[in-house]
Scaffold this motif. Structure first.
Motif, short mmCIF file in Angstrom:
data_model
loop_
_atom_site.label_atom_id
_atom_site.label_comp_id
_atom_site.label_asym_id
_atom_site.label_seq_id
_atom_site.Cartn_x
_atom_site.Cartn_y
_atom_site.Cartn_z
N ASP A 117 0.84 -1.19 0.00
CA ASP A 117 0.00 0.00 0.00
C ASP A 117 0.88 1.25 0.00
N GLY A 118 0.62 2.16 -0.92
CA GLY A 118 1.37 3.40 -0.98
C GLY A 118 2.50 3.41 -1.99
N ASP A 119 2.80 2.25 -2.60
CA ASP A 119 3.79 2.22 -3.67
C ASP A 119 3.29 2.99 -4.89
N THR A 120 4.21 3.32 -5.78
CA THR A 120 3.83 3.83 -7.10
C THR A 120 4.53 2.99 -8.17
N THR A 127 2.00 7.54 -14.15
CA THR A 127 2.32 7.01 -12.82
C THR A 127 1.03 6.59 -12.13
N PHE A 128 1.06 5.41 -11.53
CA PHE A 128 -0.10 4.86 -10.84
C PHE A 128 0.22 4.65 -9.37
N GLU A 129 -0.72 5.04 -8.51
CA GLU A 129 -0.63 4.75 -7.08
C GLU A 129 -1.17 3.34 -6.83
N VAL A 130 -0.57 2.66 -5.87
CA VAL A 130 -0.95 1.28 -5.55
C VAL A 130 -1.65 1.25 -4.20
N TYR A 131 -2.78 0.57 -4.16
CA TYR A 131 -3.51 0.39 -2.90
C TYR A 131 -3.75 -1.09 -2.67
N HIS A 132 -3.41 -1.57 -1.48
CA HIS A 132 -3.69 -2.95 -1.10
C HIS A 132 -5.17 -3.04 -0.73
N ALA A 133 -5.91 -3.88 -1.45
CA ALA A 133 -7.37 -3.95 -1.27
C ALA A 133 -7.81 -5.40 -1.15
N PRO A 134 -7.54 -6.05 -0.01
CA PRO A 134 -7.88 -7.47 0.15
C PRO A 134 -9.38 -7.71 0.30
N GLY A 135 -9.74 -8.98 0.27
CA GLY A 135 -11.13 -9.37 0.43
C GLY A 135 -11.54 -10.38 -0.62
N ALA A 137 -9.12 -11.46 -2.76
CA ALA A 137 -7.90 -12.24 -2.55
C ALA A 137 -7.05 -11.49 -1.53
N PRO A 138 -6.28 -12.21 -0.71
CA PRO A 138 -5.55 -11.55 0.39
C PRO A 138 -4.57 -10.48 -0.06
N GLY A 139 -3.94 -10.69 -1.24
CA GLY A 139 -2.92 -9.76 -1.69
C GLY A 139 -3.36 -8.86 -2.82
N HIS A 140 -4.66 -8.72 -3.04
CA HIS A 140 -5.18 -7.94 -4.16
C HIS A 140 -4.73 -6.48 -4.04
N VAL A 141 -4.28 -5.92 -5.17
CA VAL A 141 -3.96 -4.50 -5.23
C VAL A 141 -4.74 -3.85 -6.36
N ILE A 142 -4.94 -2.55 -6.24
CA ILE A 142 -5.57 -1.78 -7.31
C ILE A 142 -4.59 -0.69 -7.73
N TYR A 143 -4.75 -0.23 -8.97
CA TYR A 143 -3.84 0.75 -9.57
C TYR A 143 -4.64 2.00 -9.93
N PHE A 144 -4.13 3.17 -9.51
CA PHE A 144 -4.89 4.41 -9.67
C PHE A 144 -4.01 5.51 -10.27
N SER A 145 -4.43 6.04 -11.42
CA SER A 145 -3.77 7.19 -12.02
C SER A 145 -4.55 8.46 -11.64
N ARG A 146 -4.00 9.21 -10.73
CA ARG A 146 -4.68 10.43 -10.26
C ARG A 146 -4.76 11.45 -11.41
N GLU A 147 -3.68 11.54 -12.17
CA GLU A 147 -3.62 12.51 -13.26
C GLU A 147 -4.66 12.22 -14.33
N GLU A 148 -4.88 10.94 -14.62
CA GLU A 148 -5.81 10.56 -15.68
C GLU A 148 -7.23 10.32 -15.17
N GLY A 149 -7.41 10.32 -13.84
CA GLY A 149 -8.75 10.05 -13.30
C GLY A 149 -9.24 8.67 -13.63
N PHE A 150 -8.32 7.68 -13.53
CA PHE A 150 -8.61 6.32 -13.98
C PHE A 150 -8.03 5.30 -13.01
N ALA A 151 -8.76 4.21 -12.81
CA ALA A 151 -8.28 3.14 -11.93
C ALA A 151 -8.49 1.78 -12.58
N HIS A 152 -7.60 0.85 -12.25
CA HIS A 152 -7.83 -0.56 -12.58
C HIS A 152 -8.09 -1.26 -11.26
N LEU A 153 -9.32 -1.77 -11.10
CA LEU A 153 -9.75 -2.30 -9.81
C LEU A 153 -9.73 -3.83 -9.73
#
Length: 215
Positions: A117-120, A127-135, A137-153
């Protein structure tokens, strides 16, 4: 979106959205969740003249990671993500194939870099921010581009639904917590791609997705 483009390649019998994110100007990009059908992925990359810098994984289920090791070998790039809590899933991909009775080329895989959590992560000018989002799967992460207003969930949130939690390592309340704490704060205007089916906007899901009532 600015120069960021996304192409979706449905792969495996699960029709998982393998996603190619790329910069329209430089043609550099990444492959997110190559679950299988590696020849099809490579053909798409070649036809569009793309240079793939890395493979990003959201989590360790077979339909998302089953083709990752083969693609890494054929492109000579690194696999980045997910969070190390998915090591048991990624070490058991061949077992998952047997469990589902899948007749497809699958290899267990160890990423070159785990994420927290908190990696880029980045490619081209994105550049995408990384968020650890379990549930899901235990190690699930999501990728978020703040500049582009876009996420891969990945398989955290879908259009009208959420990820299933009846697979090993899944937990319904943990998934809801991840959506509440990691996804919804990204903002209602954020568009997203997910692991299956059409994408959506976070605000649309907050308002209409029956699984998010009360979050």
């Amino acid at each position: 979106m600015g120069n960021l483009r996304a192409g979706i390649i449905p792969v495996t019998p699960f029709q998982q959205n393998c996603t190619v994110l790329f910069d329209e100007d430089t043609k550099s990009g990444v492959v997110v969740d190559p679950g299988g059908d590696v020849d099809v992925i490579l053909q798409t990359v070649r036809e569009n003249g793309l240079t793939i810098e890395a493979i990003w994984l959201t989590h360790g289920h077979i339909d998302h990671a089953g083709g990752a090791d083969e693609l890494r070998e054929r492109l000579n790039v690194k696999i980045i993500g997910p969070h190390k809590d998915d090591l048991p899933l990624l070490s058991g991909l061949e077992d998952q194939a047997r469990m589902f009775g899948l007749d497809m080329e699958v290899r267990n895989v160890t990423p070159d870099q785990w994420l927290v959590d908190g990696d880029t992560v980045s490619f081209g000018t994105s550049t995408f921010e990384v968020y650890h989002a379990p549930g899901h799967a235990p190690g699930h992460v999501i990728y978020f581009s703040r500049e582009e207003g876009f996420a891969h969930l990945g398989d955290v949130l879908f259009a009208g639904s959420i990820g299933r939690t009846d697979l090993p390592g899944g937990d319904h309340q943990t998934l809801l917590n991840s959506i509440r704490d990691k996804v919804l704060p990204l903002g209602d205007e954020i568009g997203f791609i997910c692991g299956h089916g059409p994408g959506s906007r976070i605000g649309d899901e907050r308002r209409s997705n029956p699984f998010l009532k009360g979050l």
